[in-house]
Design a protein around this motif. Structure first.
Motif, PDB file in Angstrom:
ATOM      1  N   GLU A  95     -47.093  -2.439 -42.132  1.00  0.00           N
ATOM      2  CA  GLU A  95     -46.693  -2.623 -40.743  1.00  0.00           C
ATOM      3  C   GLU A  95     -46.628  -1.277 -40.036  1.00  0.00           C
ATOM      4  O   GLU A  95     -46.129  -0.303 -40.590  1.00  0.00           O
ATOM      5  N   ILE A  96     -47.151  -1.244 -38.815  1.00  0.00           N
ATOM      6  CA  ILE A  96     -47.158  -0.034 -37.999  1.00  0.00           C
ATOM      7  C   ILE A  96     -46.275  -0.285 -36.790  1.00  0.00           C
ATOM      8  O   ILE A  96     -46.417  -1.301 -36.115  1.00  0.00           O
ATOM      9  N   LEU A  97     -45.366   0.645 -36.539  1.00  0.00           N
ATOM     10  CA  LEU A  97     -44.462   0.534 -35.399  1.00  0.00           C
ATOM     11  C   LEU A  97     -44.979   1.429 -34.279  1.00  0.00           C
ATOM     12  O   LEU A  97     -45.198   2.619 -34.483  1.00  0.00           O
ATOM     13  N   ILE A  98     -45.193   0.840 -33.110  1.00  0.00           N
ATOM     14  CA  ILE A  98     -45.611   1.584 -31.921  1.00  0.00           C
ATOM     15  C   ILE A  98     -44.423   1.558 -30.964  1.00  0.00           C
ATOM     16  O   ILE A  98     -43.995   0.492 -30.528  1.00  0.00           O
ATOM     17  N   LYS A 130     -52.911   8.909 -33.319  1.00  0.00           N
ATOM     18  CA  LYS A 130     -52.150   9.417 -34.462  1.00  0.00           C
ATOM     19  C   LYS A 130     -51.635   8.277 -35.332  1.00  0.00           C
ATOM     20  O   LYS A 130     -51.677   8.351 -36.557  1.00  0.00           O
ATOM     21  N   ALA A 131     -51.143   7.229 -34.695  1.00  0.00           N
ATOM     22  CA  ALA A 131     -50.648   6.067 -35.452  1.00  0.00           C
ATOM     23  C   ALA A 131     -51.786   5.465 -36.276  1.00  0.00           C
ATOM     24  O   ALA A 131     -51.588   5.083 -37.430  1.00  0.00           O
ATOM     25  N   CYS A 132     -52.971   5.405 -35.687  1.00  0.00           N
ATOM     26  CA  CYS A 132     -54.129   4.859 -36.406  1.00  0.00           C
ATOM     27  C   CYS A 132     -54.529   5.770 -37.567  1.00  0.00           C
ATOM     28  O   CYS A 132     -54.848   5.287 -38.654  1.00  0.00           O
ATOM     29  N   ILE A 139     -47.288   4.388 -24.588  1.00  0.00           N
ATOM     30  CA  ILE A 139     -47.511   5.642 -25.303  1.00  0.00           C
ATOM     31  C   ILE A 139     -48.806   6.269 -24.808  1.00  0.00           C
ATOM     32  O   ILE A 139     -49.554   5.660 -24.044  1.00  0.00           O
ATOM     33  N   SER A 140     -49.088   7.476 -25.258  1.00  0.00           N
ATOM     34  CA  SER A 140     -50.324   8.149 -24.858  1.00  0.00           C
ATOM     35  C   SER A 140     -51.468   7.707 -25.771  1.00  0.00           C
ATOM     36  O   SER A 140     -51.240   7.182 -26.868  1.00  0.00           O
TER      37      SER A 140
END
Length: 93
Positions: A75-78, A36-38, A29-30
């Motif tokens: 939980e965070i999905l990347i 943004k996920a953070c 990913i960029s």
């Protein structure tokens, strides 16, 4: 490239262990996508110049991970962006 799941704590430790651009590339990913996920997960990230100051031997500080609010998933999905199919070539004339 496959998607990856992290807990908030795991992702927090990752973004403070190496520059986000390198970390993002590892997961397809960029750097902006990782940032943004953070932000969505309320995970603080190193400020601009953090890694340069650290490499130069200057004192740097790490922001603590705040307690998770109820609306933030644990939980965070990347996942790398989906590749779009190429449009078919035009027929020969």
């Amino acid at each position: 490239m496959a998607s990856h799941k992290f807990t908030r704590q795991e992702l927090y430790h990752l973004v403070w262990s190496e520059p986000m651009i390198k970390l993002a590339a590892r997961y397809g990913i960029s750097g902006n996508g990782l940032a943004k996920a953070c932000r969505r997960a309320d995970i603080p990230v190193p400020e601009r110049g953090y890694w340069a100051r650290k490499q130069a031997g200057q004192k740097v500080s790490q922001q603590p991970l705040p307690a998770a609010r109820s609306e933030i998933p644990e939980e965070i999905l990347i996942a790398p962006p989906e590749k779009q199919a190429e449009p078919p070539a035009p027929p020969p004339i």
